[in-house]
Design an enzyme around this catalytic site. Structure first.
Site, PDB file in Angstrom:
ATOM      1  N   ASP A 123       0.781  -1.245   0.000  1.00  0.00           N
ATOM      2  CA  ASP A 123       0.000   0.000   0.000  1.00  0.00           C
ATOM      3  C   ASP A 123       0.814   1.298   0.000  1.00  0.00           C
ATOM      4  O   ASP A 123       0.269   2.373  -0.215  1.00  0.00           O
ATOM      5  CB  ASP A 123      -0.936   0.024   1.215  1.00  0.00           C
ATOM      6  N   GLN A 249      -2.338  -8.760  -7.208  1.00  0.00           N
ATOM      7  CA  GLN A 249      -1.377  -7.673  -6.928  1.00  0.00           C
ATOM      8  C   GLN A 249      -0.511  -7.951  -5.714  1.00  0.00           C
ATOM      9  O   GLN A 249       0.509  -7.304  -5.506  1.00  0.00           O
ATOM     10  CB  GLN A 249      -2.129  -6.356  -6.681  1.00  0.00           C
TER      11      GLN A 249
END
Ligand code: F6P
Length: 317
Positions: A123, A249
């Protein structure tokens, strides 16, 4: 050493670096299984240099990981501390994101255990570092998909709404959106005026743009790519297609960037422990390894987000 929270490509390279650096300096390393859950249950074992052979190129984490609600309780941390004492563990390296740092911080506050955080999350939302381990790989994974979608979007004159990961962070959306030449990027950190957004897409379409790519972070305030596509169709008549990239991902071979970052951070973590740091995180700033207080890790970098959004807007004519 433990890995915690969502896994990230490069965590293995970080584990390897921590183990090899420490073993090379005659320290003993214990690997904890499944993050804080393993710490509470006492699921841990010694790790030697050979145990971390052939993992630098592997995604995921050989130690396993978890999100541990039990560690948020005092009882959970007491049990974890007892296990650390029993095994003679003198310091903890936690590879994870903001939630993992909070856990480490609590453990340090309650029992004085020295903790060093390594930012491992796709992130890229950890303050105190320009990049987190795994972000670069995740962006490249998303980008590969965006490039493929662009081919078919262009062929059919279509709009595509591509949802990438990031419940609280728009970092992957911004980076993959800019690199993929997206017309717009929507992120959780900014509330978009949806009427204006639809008008903008309508105008782009009228100006003759053959395809439209909109990258949406999963935590975006519009409610995700499906809701957005429906709204755009209702208001502009533009028919869109939705692709949700999801957990692909998080997996896969780490890029060279992430392997090198993880390796450098692993070495720095052991440096920091030996320097007597007790409540710190390792980051990269301006290309250099930096050590900062662990608490820094919970803030967001608004200036960086604003600048990236502006780049996206300026280039999306
Ligand atoms: O690890 C970070 C992350 O992948 C976020 O981008 C995402 O919102 C979340 O984890 C998903 O978590 P999970 O599916 O593991 O519960």
């Amino acid at each position: 050493v433990l890995t915690s929270g969502g896994d990230a490509p490069g965590m293995n390279a970080a584990i390897r670096a921590v183990v090899r650096t420490a073993c090379g300096r005659d320290m003993q390393v214990t690997g904890v299984r499944h993050g804080y859950e393993g710490l509470i249950e006492g699921s841990m074992e010694p790790l030697s240099t050979r145990d971390v052979s052939n993992i630098i190129q592997r995604g995921g984490t050989i130690l396993g990981t978890s999100r541990s609600p039990a560690f948020r309780t005092r009882e959970g941390r007491e049990s974890a501390h007892a296990n650390l004492v029993e095994r003679g563990v003198e310091g903890l390296v936690v590879i994870g994101g903001n939630g993992s740092y909070l856990g480490a911080s609590d453990l340090h506050r309650d029992f004085g255990v020295p903790v060093i955080g390594l930012p491992g999350t796709i992130d890229n939302d950890v303050r105190g570092t320009d990049y987190t381990i795994g972000f670069n790989t995740a962006v490249n994974t998303a980008l590969e998909s965006i490039d493929r979608i662009r081919d078919t979007a262009f062929s059919h004159d279509r709009a595509f709404f591509i949802e990438v990961m990031g419940r609280k962070s728009g970092a992957i959306a911004l980076a993959s959106g800019i690199a993929g030449g997206a017309e717009a990027v929507l992120i959780p950190e900014r509330k978009e005026d949806l009427n204006a957004f639809c008008r903008m897409l309508g105008e782009m379409s009228q100006r003759g743009k053959r395809s439209l790519i909109v990258v949406v972070a999963e935590g975006d305030q519009t409610g995700g790519a499906h809701a957005l596509a429906e709204r755009v169709q209702r208001e502009t008549g533009i028919e869109g297609r939705v692709t949700i990239l999801g957990h692909i991902q998080r997996g896969g071979t780490p890029t060279a960037f992430d392997r090198i970052l993880a390796s450098r951070m692993g070495v720095s973590a052991i440096d920091a422990l030996q320097d007597g740091e007790e409540h710190a995180m390792i980051g990269i700033r301006g290309g250099r390894m930096v050590v900062s207080p662990l608490d820094l890790a919970t803030e967001a970098d608004d200036l960086r987000i604003e600048e990236l959004l502006r780049v996206c807007r300026e280039l999306a004519h």
